[in-house]
Design a protein around this motif. Structure first.
Motif, PDB file in Angstrom:
ATOM      1  N   ALA A 146      -0.914   0.668   7.590  1.00  0.00           N
ATOM      2  CA  ALA A 146      -1.132   1.579   6.220  1.00  0.00           C
ATOM      3  C   ALA A 146      -2.295   2.768   6.700  1.00  0.00           C
ATOM      4  O   ALA A 146      -2.013   3.960   6.144  1.00  0.00           O
ATOM      5  CB  ALA A 146      -1.955   0.722   5.299  1.00  0.00           C
ATOM      6  N   ALA A 147      -3.171   2.302   7.619  1.00  0.00           N
ATOM      7  CA  ALA A 147      -3.982   3.555   8.101  1.00  0.00           C
ATOM      8  C   ALA A 147      -3.366   4.718   8.767  1.00  0.00           C
ATOM      9  O   ALA A 147      -3.690   5.648   8.817  1.00  0.00           O
ATOM     10  CB  ALA A 147      -4.889   2.941   9.101  1.00  0.00           C
ATOM     11  N   ALA A 148      -2.079   4.459   9.360  1.00  0.00           N
ATOM     12  CA  ALA A 148      -1.366   5.478  10.055  1.00  0.00           C
ATOM     13  C   ALA A 148      -0.836   6.532   8.914  1.00  0.00           C
ATOM     14  O   ALA A 148      -0.558   7.665   9.250  1.00  0.00           O
ATOM     15  CB  ALA A 148      -0.130   5.023  10.980  1.00  0.00           C
ATOM     16  N   TRP A 149      -0.902   6.205   7.719  1.00  0.00           N
ATOM     17  CA  TRP A 149      -0.272   7.019   6.787  1.00  0.00           C
ATOM     18  C   TRP A 149      -1.130   7.664   6.017  1.00  0.00           C
ATOM     19  O   TRP A 149      -0.801   8.588   5.125  1.00  0.00           O
ATOM     20  CB  TRP A 149       0.859   6.205   5.742  1.00  0.00           C
ATOM     21  N   PHE A 150      -2.375   7.341   6.088  1.00  0.00           N
ATOM     22  CA  PHE A 150      -3.485   7.925   5.346  1.00  0.00           C
ATOM     23  C   PHE A 150      -4.804   8.450   6.088  1.00  0.00           C
ATOM     24  O   PHE A 150      -5.330   7.850   6.734  1.00  0.00           O
ATOM     25  CB  PHE A 150      -4.029   7.020   4.300  1.00  0.00           C
ATOM     26  N   GLU A 151      -4.743   9.803   6.272  1.00  0.00           N
ATOM     27  CA  GLU A 151      -5.954  10.558   6.944  1.00  0.00           C
ATOM     28  C   GLU A 151      -7.346  10.035   6.564  1.00  0.00           C
ATOM     29  O   GLU A 151      -7.949   9.718   7.491  1.00  0.00           O
ATOM     30  CB  GLU A 151      -5.809  11.882   6.980  1.00  0.00           C
ATOM     31  N   GLY A 152      -7.584   9.691   5.266  1.00  0.00           N
ATOM     32  CA  GLY A 152      -9.057   9.386   5.095  1.00  0.00           C
ATOM     33  C   GLY A 152      -9.079   7.741   5.161  1.00  0.00           C
ATOM     34  O   GLY A 152      -9.916   7.160   4.556  1.00  0.00           O
ATOM     35  N   GLY A 153      -7.985   7.019   5.579  1.00  0.00           N
ATOM     36  CA  GLY A 153      -8.255   5.545   5.675  1.00  0.00           C
ATOM     37  C   GLY A 153      -8.191   4.805   4.226  1.00  0.00           C
ATOM     38  O   GLY A 153      -7.527   5.579   3.487  1.00  0.00           O
ATOM     39  N   LYS A 154      -8.704   3.655   4.336  1.00  0.00           N
ATOM     40  CA  LYS A 154      -8.499   3.035   2.852  1.00  0.00           C
ATOM     41  C   LYS A 154      -9.250   3.746   1.519  1.00  0.00           C
ATOM     42  O   LYS A 154      -9.133   3.469   0.692  1.00  0.00           O
ATOM     43  CB  LYS A 154      -8.801   1.787   3.024  1.00  0.00           C
ATOM     44  N   ASP A 155     -10.194   4.781   2.065  1.00  0.00           N
ATOM     45  CA  ASP A 155     -10.851   5.575   1.226  1.00  0.00           C
ATOM     46  C   ASP A 155     -10.111   6.755   0.666  1.00  0.00           C
ATOM     47  O   ASP A 155     -10.657   7.587  -0.037  1.00  0.00           O
ATOM     48  CB  ASP A 155     -12.255   5.872   1.515  1.00  0.00           C
ATOM     49  N   ASP A 156      -9.187   6.944   1.275  1.00  0.00           N
ATOM     50  CA  ASP A 156      -8.198   8.195   1.034  1.00  0.00           C
ATOM     51  C   ASP A 156      -7.980   8.298  -0.484  1.00  0.00           C
ATOM     52  O   ASP A 156      -7.610   7.147  -0.998  1.00  0.00           O
ATOM     53  CB  ASP A 156      -6.854   8.233   1.972  1.00  0.00           C
ATOM     54  N   ASP A 170      -8.571  -2.076  -6.631  1.00  0.00           N
ATOM     55  CA  ASP A 170      -8.926  -1.757  -5.047  1.00  0.00           C
ATOM     56  C   ASP A 170      -9.694  -3.184  -4.604  1.00  0.00           C
ATOM     57  O   ASP A 170      -9.800  -3.239  -3.327  1.00  0.00           O
ATOM     58  CB  ASP A 170      -9.774  -0.748  -4.842  1.00  0.00           C
ATOM     59  N   GLU A 171      -9.975  -4.194  -5.461  1.00  0.00           N
ATOM     60  CA  GLU A 171     -10.658  -5.453  -5.069  1.00  0.00           C
ATOM     61  C   GLU A 171      -9.502  -6.186  -4.000  1.00  0.00           C
ATOM     62  O   GLU A 171     -10.248  -6.773  -3.013  1.00  0.00           O
ATOM     63  CB  GLU A 171     -10.835  -6.510  -6.281  1.00  0.00           C
ATOM     64  N   LYS A 172      -8.518  -5.881  -3.845  1.00  0.00           N
ATOM     65  CA  LYS A 172      -7.509  -6.329  -2.927  1.00  0.00           C
ATOM     66  C   LYS A 172      -7.417  -5.950  -1.597  1.00  0.00           C
ATOM     67  O   LYS A 172      -6.789  -6.223  -0.603  1.00  0.00           O
ATOM     68  CB  LYS A 172      -6.278  -7.114  -3.398  1.00  0.00           C
ATOM     69  N   LEU A 173      -7.724  -4.513  -1.710  1.00  0.00           N
ATOM     70  CA  LEU A 173      -7.444  -3.551  -0.539  1.00  0.00           C
ATOM     71  C   LEU A 173      -7.980  -3.882   0.562  1.00  0.00           C
ATOM     72  O   LEU A 173      -7.468  -3.696   1.557  1.00  0.00           O
ATOM     73  CB  LEU A 173      -7.901  -2.113  -1.038  1.00  0.00           C
ATOM     74  N   ASP A 174      -9.315  -4.266   0.675  1.00  0.00           N
ATOM     75  CA  ASP A 174      -9.650  -4.611   1.975  1.00  0.00           C
ATOM     76  C   ASP A 174      -9.043  -5.713   2.699  1.00  0.00           C
ATOM     77  O   ASP A 174      -9.064  -5.821   3.947  1.00  0.00           O
ATOM     78  CB  ASP A 174     -11.425  -5.054   1.714  1.00  0.00           C
ATOM     79  N   ASP A 175      -8.824  -6.768   1.800  1.00  0.00           N
ATOM     80  CA  ASP A 175      -7.747  -7.847   2.333  1.00  0.00           C
ATOM     81  C   ASP A 175      -6.465  -7.559   2.976  1.00  0.00           C
ATOM     82  O   ASP A 175      -6.078  -8.338   3.879  1.00  0.00           O
ATOM     83  CB  ASP A 175      -7.559  -8.960   1.227  1.00  0.00           C
ATOM     84  N   ILE A 200       1.006  -1.179  -0.069  1.00  0.00           N
ATOM     85  CA  ILE A 200      -0.178  -0.029  -0.139  1.00  0.00           C
ATOM     86  C   ILE A 200       0.927   1.065  -0.034  1.00  0.00           C
ATOM     87  O   ILE A 200       1.711   1.404   1.027  1.00  0.00           O
ATOM     88  CB  ILE A 200      -1.186  -0.042   1.110  1.00  0.00           C
ATOM     89  N   THR A 201       0.746   2.038  -1.123  1.00  0.00           N
ATOM     90  CA  THR A 201       1.624   3.261  -1.170  1.00  0.00           C
ATOM     91  C   THR A 201       0.777   4.434  -1.607  1.00  0.00           C
ATOM     92  O   THR A 201      -0.428   4.342  -1.590  1.00  0.00           O
ATOM     93  CB  THR A 201       2.729   2.824  -2.113  1.00  0.00           C
ATOM     94  N   ALA A 202       1.654   5.427  -1.767  1.00  0.00           N
ATOM     95  CA  ALA A 202       0.687   6.493  -1.880  1.00  0.00           C
ATOM     96  C   ALA A 202       0.833   7.080  -3.479  1.00  0.00           C
ATOM     97  O   ALA A 202       1.979   6.726  -4.150  1.00  0.00           O
ATOM     98  CB  ALA A 202       1.237   7.859  -1.325  1.00  0.00           C
ATOM     99  N   LYS A 203      -0.191   7.465  -4.307  1.00  0.00           N
ATOM    100  CA  LYS A 203      -0.110   7.779  -5.543  1.00  0.00           C
ATOM    101  C   LYS A 203       0.868   9.078  -5.604  1.00  0.00           C
ATOM    102  O   LYS A 203       1.184   9.842  -4.877  1.00  0.00           O
ATOM    103  CB  LYS A 203      -1.573   8.499  -6.077  1.00  0.00           C
ATOM    104  N   GLY A 204       1.557   8.656  -6.727  1.00  0.00           N
ATOM    105  CA  GLY A 204       2.956   9.696  -7.052  1.00  0.00           C
ATOM    106  C   GLY A 204       4.143   9.279  -6.298  1.00  0.00           C
ATOM    107  O   GLY A 204       5.307   9.769  -6.779  1.00  0.00           O
ATOM    108  N   SER A 205       4.112   8.065  -5.610  1.00  0.00           N
ATOM    109  CA  SER A 205       5.405   7.733  -4.999  1.00  0.00           C
ATOM    110  C   SER A 205       6.188   6.980  -5.984  1.00  0.00           C
ATOM    111  O   SER A 205       5.768   6.613  -7.292  1.00  0.00           O
ATOM    112  CB  SER A 205       4.937   6.769  -3.881  1.00  0.00           C
TER     113      SER A 205
END
Length: 155
Positions: A97-107, A86-91, A45-50
């Motif tokens: 990962a949540a610590a890096w994205f303020e909006g959680g997995k929906d960020d 995103d189909e595997k993101l829930d798994d 799980i990474t950030a867009k643009g990384s």
């Protein structure tokens, strides 16, 4: 031996909390792997643009280096990295990962990438007590310590 080492690799990769992911000519960055033995994949799980996202956009090559004494795994894993849906993101979503994205997995900045390993050099060691025993034994007998399993894998 290779199939046993491959089995050990996937089992121990489940316990690895972080390693260094490098792509193309970019510098290595710490990433938390999510092992997926059934799909022969490692998810990140990474950030867009990384760097990982940029390499995955072009279906580039990646290298994941692991040095985790708690998991008893040291490895250099090479493979292809791609953008994943995103189909595997829930798994694979977790507290790290949540610590890096303020909006959680929906960020909006969350990007899931998939590494498909094609080769690895792996060292699988025993726990620290067994390793300490090997060091003491080697010093008393003047033999070399037994470092565990080592080999090259193809996936």
């Amino acid at each position: 031996m290779a199939s046993d080492l491959k089995d050990t690799f996937w089992k121990r990769l489940d316990n690895v909390t972080a390693g260094l992911l490098s792509t193309d000519s970019e510098r290595p960055i710490p990433m938390a792997p999510q092992a997926d033995r059934d799909n022969k994949a490692i998810w990140f799980i990474t950030a867009k643009g990384s760097a990982a996202d940029r390499a995955a956009q072009s279906g580039g090559e990646a290298r994941f280096d692991v040095a985790d004494p708690k998991a008893g795994l040291y490895a250099v894993v090479e493979g292809k990295i791609d953008i994943a849906g995103d189909e595997k993101l829930d798994d694979v979503w977790n507290a790290f990962a949540a610590a890096w994205f303020e909006g959680g997995k929906d960020d909006d900045s969350v990007q899931l990438v998939k590494m498909t390993p094609h080769s690895a050099e792996v060292w699988a060691t025993e726990g620290s007590a067994a390793f300490l025993y090997e060091v003491v034994k080697a010093n008393l007998t003047k033999d070399t310590a037994e470092g565990g399993e080592h080999g090259r894998l193809a996936f």
